[in-house]
Design an enzyme around this catalytic site. Structure first.
Site, PDB file in Angstrom:
ATOM      1  N   ASP A 121       0.860  -1.177   0.000  1.00  0.00           N
ATOM      2  CA  ASP A 121       0.000   0.000   0.000  1.00  0.00           C
ATOM      3  C   ASP A 121       0.905   1.239   0.000  1.00  0.00           C
ATOM      4  O   ASP A 121       2.107   1.132   0.236  1.00  0.00           O
ATOM      5  CB  ASP A 121      -0.898  -0.039   1.242  1.00  0.00           C
ATOM      6  CG  ASP A 121      -1.786   1.178   1.344  1.00  0.00           C
ATOM      7  OD1 ASP A 121      -2.332   1.593   0.313  1.00  0.00           O
ATOM      8  OD2 ASP A 121      -1.925   1.715   2.454  1.00  0.00           O
ATOM      9  N   LYS A 122       0.330   2.402  -0.267  1.00  0.00           N
ATOM     10  CA  LYS A 122       1.142   3.618  -0.252  1.00  0.00           C
ATOM     11  C   LYS A 122       0.936   4.430   1.026  1.00  0.00           C
ATOM     12  O   LYS A 122       1.838   4.569   1.837  1.00  0.00           O
ATOM     13  CB  LYS A 122       0.829   4.502  -1.472  1.00  0.00           C
ATOM     14  CG  LYS A 122       1.677   5.773  -1.531  1.00  0.00           C
ATOM     15  CD  LYS A 122       1.203   6.742  -2.581  1.00  0.00           C
ATOM     16  CE  LYS A 122      -0.031   7.491  -2.164  1.00  0.00           C
ATOM     17  NZ  LYS A 122       0.210   8.456  -1.056  1.00  0.00           N
TER      18      LYS A 122
END
Length: 1214
Positions: free
Chosen positions: A409-410
């Site tokens: 994920d970011k």
């Protein structure tokens, strides 16, 4: 107790089952039936509140535990052989002796199971006996009872800081607005406060709730494990229905905060509560190495069958057919075939240790030791949060050393998820807030330095005739109102202090604040000239409050406008950042109730907005709306915020609005190019007629049970149309420390990194460059059909100029395009394209798409996958991957609770994989191979002896010593080997990530290494057997005199074989190895001295003592050991000298001085890594800002060009 017939009990059981299986439940109060028998209770069919999670009782522990253990086929196999040994015609040695190994293993397992179950029993007892307050009709007040006494239909009172005993429908609270704040950290790990609202219209007075007057019927859905949804309505005697959802449900295990007391009606109790339905026990994943282990156990079974078959046929031909005329055999009662059949089972009993009974136990012990070293690694400790790595899954540590794909994920994973308000666009005009960069660099997320021009504009709006209806005023009102931020009093806050602000940081920000302090004077109106100082102070104070979601701290109190100081509890850091931005410009959120929001505007006036409804954010609409009644104009106003692509299509079409929308979209694109998180802010004036029509539909949706979500969605979409654009915001999220270096190291380690984010393509692109997922020259947008793109990539790889060079292709794909690529007919082509790319960046993807991508890569490519995330939207992805990593960040603990391992920083992934992953895999793989070798080498001694004893199933080693050999003499060294061996130092593994590649794919433990070790075991057993045989050939030594040097030689061979395999010797190694030899001689000498008639007619009495007095014994041991181990030792010497592996080369570098070693490591990375990693275009971390315009990438003009009607992929080639 009243006696009841079995038929009545059976009838009640059937009725209870039917009542619990109904989709809808009708519940009434228990008070009118208080004191009556159980058969007259209306809610008797539902579960009581007492829980029982332990499996055993003292009376039935032994039979139930045996039943559990016999679910393991290995236990059934060994117990079957032990029982078989009691049959005289097939027994190989004393039946009692054969039971010892399996009894020891099962006894230790039973002790472990019993201890764990006893701890569960104690936990259940503690919970069931916790006190709670239940209303009694007889006593006319709430009396103290136990949790186990709570029943469905009771009225329970929960006071502040107490835990909710069951799932309660909230009916009344001590709060004037009938709200209750709860903390759900026990359920989902989230520590921010959540607001729950009592059902309206049930109290005659706001101050008093009379349970006896509650004569309504509560209709709710069947219990389920969804913590975020609840369907229910309360039907009054006049048939009026009031709908209720999760916002009115207090879940078991939650803690009441900031509320003096709350009263609820029990709808679910005990094992039917949502928290208990989510308690599925520990998750179990089988590691890749364990799956390989089971295959090799099957090969050992096959090998055992072949050896027993040879023994059986040998017994048939040699003993019975060749000697069929011998007088000794003539009296044999059994036929040759039957005797051979019996001998087959005798050989199984004799050679049974070829199947390693203690291997699985040893593997568990090794994993526990490995986890201990991971947990105690100070490099994986985070001082800021005072937390260390967590190992939540104990059986897949070795998988950390075989990862080939990482899906990340970011937000909150690569970034800090600590938001700061950086820019905004209002009515098509951009306000950059350049001073906020300094606040961001000093980690002060709540400090917003106002923009001078915007301050002046707000001042003009304040003085203008339009007043509060000005779009600039509406913009900041929307920021303050359109959110779910909870406002609570600082004096009643939980005292959960995590850290203190650094004084130096505060000073630097104070200087910045003074520079802009003069701008606050624009807020002074003629009526306030005398109080400008107090207004300035009040505004400065407003900036000193921290939201719990960002940094849960207890801050010093200062007077607020209403009563005490306020403190914000934000579920999302984004919302907190927007609220603080509004506060900076004078729009201070003072209070929030279910029915109102109080905001102080720059003039100092406090406006109370009546909240008519809140349309919560969801992943389908991608927006949130709040419908309020304006306190001055009386208008119905809908404030909406959301993603640009979800808002732009809902805007109205007046001419001026088109220009504002176009300018705002341009600013949004610029914000995204700078790596900012963007939101659109809109407003809508709703007419009274439209509102009344919509309200009727909304009430129907709220009261519905079937299809409620669809009706709620439709009602929200119905209102969110013809919106008026106010502006947009840009919020910056700091890139975590060392993220670029970590991703670079992971890629050098042969791991492909995919980033899956919900951000816009421009934002994702910026972060991709900032974290070095993408490099200069990697990406160019070229929109084409999938087949054309794939063909272009193929041509690139087939180009002779690109042979043996590092891949220069990266792929970026958005959610809509990805949905098409994941269709069954395009999956293979999409994967082929993705395999040829160095990195993949997926943007605007949903949580479901994240999990589908991970599952597709895992299943189709047959690779080891790892998913890492920090939020609830990453849970599916984490659970689908082979290894799930949760980051305990700003979005609660749901990802951590669903993960196999939990870390606090993305940078910790580097050491967790490259060092601990490599060590865990290498140690365990080599230990398992050694275990198979050890058992095969020892059992083959018995097999070779059968050729010289007429295949009679006789053993030349005493049975007790055979058992002790595997149980005590050689059991500890391999466990120590699996826990403590270190082939390469941590510094070397971190400095040269390429070494991680040795564990990928089949790794150290594969088909070839297994059979090589088995062949080596056969060779060494041949040497170990025939050297004593040739030495004693022609002599008259007895069977145990022949077996004792053979047994001793095998001990030295097996232990020295392990000594060759050990890569790093420590004091512990020496103690255990020498201790095993000493234990062997002490036990064998003692046994030989005291065992006079242990095994008649042959007994081991004084055998070893006599042998140790004979030089032949020592000569046999030395020759056997040297000849057996010489080939393996010679092979290692030649291999490490002529063609050393990268690990051997690294080990040589380890012996150098640190400075010299570091120099060689840099040289190694530059040569063996192909090309040196280029510097990121963002040369000034930590704040990722893209200096290069997106026009640098041809064809990447806007978001619309990124997603076409056909499948389009953005690929870059040089």
């Amino acid at each position: 107790m009243t006696w009841r017939s079995p038929l009545a009990l059976l009838r009640d059981a059937v009725l209870s089952q039917k009542a619990r299986e109904k989709e809808l439940r009708s519940l009434v109060s228990n008070l009118p039936f208080e004191g009556l028998g159980k058969s007259k209770q209306p809610n008797r069919f539902f579960k009581p509140n007492a829980i029982k999670t332990n499996k055993y009782t003292p009376l039935f522990f032994i039979p139930m535990n045996l039943y559990e253990q016999f679910h393991r086929l290995a236990n059934v196999y060994f117990v079957g052989l032990a029982i078989l040994n009691f049959i005289p015609v097939v027994n190989a040695f004393q039946p009692e002796v054969a039971l010892i190994p399996i009894c020891v293993i099962m006894f230790l397992t039973a002790l472990k199971d019993g201890w764990e179950d006893f701890r569960r029993y104690q936990s259940d007892k503690k919970l069931n006996n916790m006190p709670c307050l239940i209303y009694s009709r007889a006593a006319k007040h709430y009396i103290e009872r136990r949790w186990k006494d709570v029943r469905v239909g009771d009225f329970v009172k929960v006071v502040c800081n107490e835990t909710v005993p069951a799932d309660l429908l909230l009916l009344h609270t001590s709060d004037p607005n009938n709200v209750c704040h709860i903390e759900t950290s026990n359920l989902d790990g989230e520590t921010n406060l959540k607001q729950r609202n009592a059902l309206p219209g049930l109290c005659t007075s706001n101050d008093v709730f009379e349970p006896e007057s509650f004569n309504c019927t509560v209709v709710c859905e069947k219990p389920n494990n969804n913590l975020n949804h609840f369907k229910c309505f309360v039907e009054k005697p006049d048939k009026e229905k009031t709908g209720a959802g999760i916002e009115s449900l207090l879940l078991r295990g939650c803690t009441v905060r900031n509320t003096e007391h709350a009263i609820g009606f029990v709808v679910y109790a005990g094992h039917e509560t949502k928290s208990m339905l989510n308690n599925n026990g520990p998750r179990y994943k089988r590691s890749k190495l364990e799956r390989r282990l089971n295959v090799d156990v099957f090969f050992c079974v096959l090998l055992l069958f072949i050896m027993c078959l040879i023994g059986s046929l040998g017994h048939f031909y040699v003993w019975l057919l060749i000697n069929c005329f011998n007088d000794i055999v003539k009296g044999h009662l059994d036929s040759p075939s039957l005797s051979s059949f019996y001998m087959f089972f005798t050989m199984i009993i004799l050679l049974q240790i070829l199947i390693p009974i203690s291997l699985y136990v040893s593997v568990e012990l090794v994993k526990i030791g490995q986890i201990f070293f991971i947990l105690t690694d100070v490099d994986l400790y985070d001082e800021e949060t005072d937390s260390r790595v967590q190992c939540r899954s104990l059986n897949i540590t070795e998988d950390l050393g075989q990862i080939e794909y990482i899906f990340s994920d970011k937000t909150g994973t690569l970034t800090e998820n600590k938001m700061v308000f950086r820019r905004c666009s209002i009515m098509g005009k951009d306000y950059p807030h350049k001073e906020n960069v300094i606040a961001f660099l000093h980690h002060q997320e709540t400090q917003v330095i106002p923009d001078e021009k915007l301050l002046q504009q707000i001042s003009r709006s304040e003085r203008s005739s339009s007043g509060i209806s000005d779009p600039y005023m509406d913009f900041f009102l929307a920021l303050a109102i359109c959110n779910s931020v909870v406002v609570s009093m600082a004096t009643t806050q939980r005292q959960r202090v995590i850290g203190l602000l650094k004084k130096s940081t505060t000073k630097s920000l104070s200087v910045l604040a003074k520079r802009t302090g003069s701008f606050w004077k624009v807020f002074d109106s003629p009526k306030q000239n005398g109080s400008s100082t107090s207004a300035h102070k009040r505004s400065d104070d407003a900036n000193g409050v921290q939201p719990r979601a960002l940094d849960p701290m207890t801050l010093s109190a200062r007077p607020a406008a209403a009563s005490g100081d306020v403190c914000y509890e934000a579920e999302s850091p984004d919302e907190a950042a927007l609220v603080y931005a509004a506060k900076t410009y004078g729009f201070t959120l003072l209070a929030r109730t279910p029915n109102s929001v109080t905001v102080r505007v720059p003039s100092g006036e406090e406006l109370v907005f009546e909240v008519l409804d809140t349309l919560a954010f969801d992943s389908n609409r991608k927006r949130m709306s709040v419908l309020v009644r304006h306190p001055i104009t009386g208008e119905y106003v809908l404030y909406t915020k959301g993603a640009d692509y979800a808002i732009m299509e809902l805007l109205g079409t007046p001419g001026q609005q088109k220009k504002i929308a176009a300018d705002t979209q341009y600013h949004l694109d610029c914000y995204a190019k700078d790596g900012l998180r963007t939101l659109c802010i809109t407003k809508k004036i709703v007419s009274s007629r439209e509102y009344q029509s919509w309200l009727a539909d909304r009430k129907k949706a709220l009261a519905a049970i079937d299809g409620r979500e669809e009706l709620m969605m439709a009602s929200a979409v119905q209102l969110e149309t013809e919106l008026t654009m106010l502006g947009a915001t840009g919020i910056e999220d700091r890139l975590q420390e060392s993220v670029p270096d970590t991703i670079t190291a992971l890629r050098e380690a042969g791991i492909k990194v995919w980033v899956l984010t919900g951000d816009k393509p421009e934002t994702a692109l910026n972060i991709g460059y900032a974290c070095r997922l993408l490099e200069e020259g990697d990406l160019v947008t070229c929109v084409s059909i999938l087949d054309c793109t794939l063909e272009e990539v193929r041509r690139y790889h087939e180009d002779p100029r690109n042979v043996d060079t590092t891949q220069k292709i990266s792929l970026m794909i958005d959610g809509d395009t990805l949905a098409i690529a994941l269709s069954p007919d395009l999956q293979d082509r999409f994967l082929e394209l993705a395999k040829r790319c160095r990195s993949v960046l997926c943007c605007r993807v949903t949580p479901l798409q994240k999990s589908r991508v991970v599952k597709l890569v895992r299943d189709k490519l047959k690779v080891m996958t790892l998913a890492v995330g920090d939020g609830a939207n990453d849970v599916n992805m984490i659970q689908v991957a082979d290894v799930g990593i949760g980051i305990s960040g700003q979005e609660g603990m749901q990802a951590v609770m669903a993960s196999d391992f939990a870390i606090t920083r993305f940078k910790h992934l580097k050491k967790l994989l490259l060092v601990h992953g490599h060590w865990c895999h290498t140690r365990l793989a080599n230990m398992i191979i050694y275990f198979f070798y050890k058992n095969a080498a020892y059992v083959n001694l018995l097999f070779w002896y059968q050729f010289y004893c007429g295949f009679s199933g006789t053993a030349m080693i005493d049975y007790w010593l055979m058992i002790f050999f595997n149980l005590f003499f050689t059991s500890t060294p391999p466990i120590m080997f699996g826990i403590m061996d270190k082939d390469v130092s941590a510094e070397m593994l971190m400095g040269v990530p390429e070494l991680y590649r040795t564990g990928q794919g089949s790794g150290e433990y594969n088909f070839r290494t297994f059979w090589i070790s088995m062949l080596d075991a056969f060779y060494q057993s041949l040497v170990c057997f025939f050297v004593p045989y040739l030495a004693y050939q022609g002599s008259d030594v007895d069977i145990f005199t022949f077996g004792t040097p053979l047994n001793t030689s095998s001990l030295f061979i097996i232990l020295l074989h392990l000594g060759i395999e050990i890569k790093s010797w420590t004091v512990v190694h020496w103690i255990i190895m020498l201790g095993s030899v000493a234990l062997y001689f002490i036990v064998t000498l003692a046994y030989s001295a005291i065992c006079v008639t242990c095994n008649p007619p042959s007994n081991p009495y004084w055998i070893l003592q006599n042998q140790m007095a004979d030089p032949m014994f020592y000569l046999i041991c030395i020759i056997s050991t040297v000849v057996a181990l010489l080939p393996r030792y010679t092979f290692y010497v030649l291999k490490n000298s002529i063609a050393p592996s990268p690990l051997i080369q690294a080990k040589h570098l380890d012996r150098m001085e640190p400075s010299v070693r570091d120099m060689w490591m840099k040289e190694w990375r530059s040569l063996r890594g192909g090309t040196e990693v280029k510097e990121s275009r963002l040369s000034t971390p930590p704040s990722p800002t893209l200096e290069t315009s997106v026009d640098f990438y041809p064809g990447f003009g806007d978001a619309a060009s990124f997603v076409g009607e056909e499948l389009s992929l953005n690929v870059i080639t040089d």
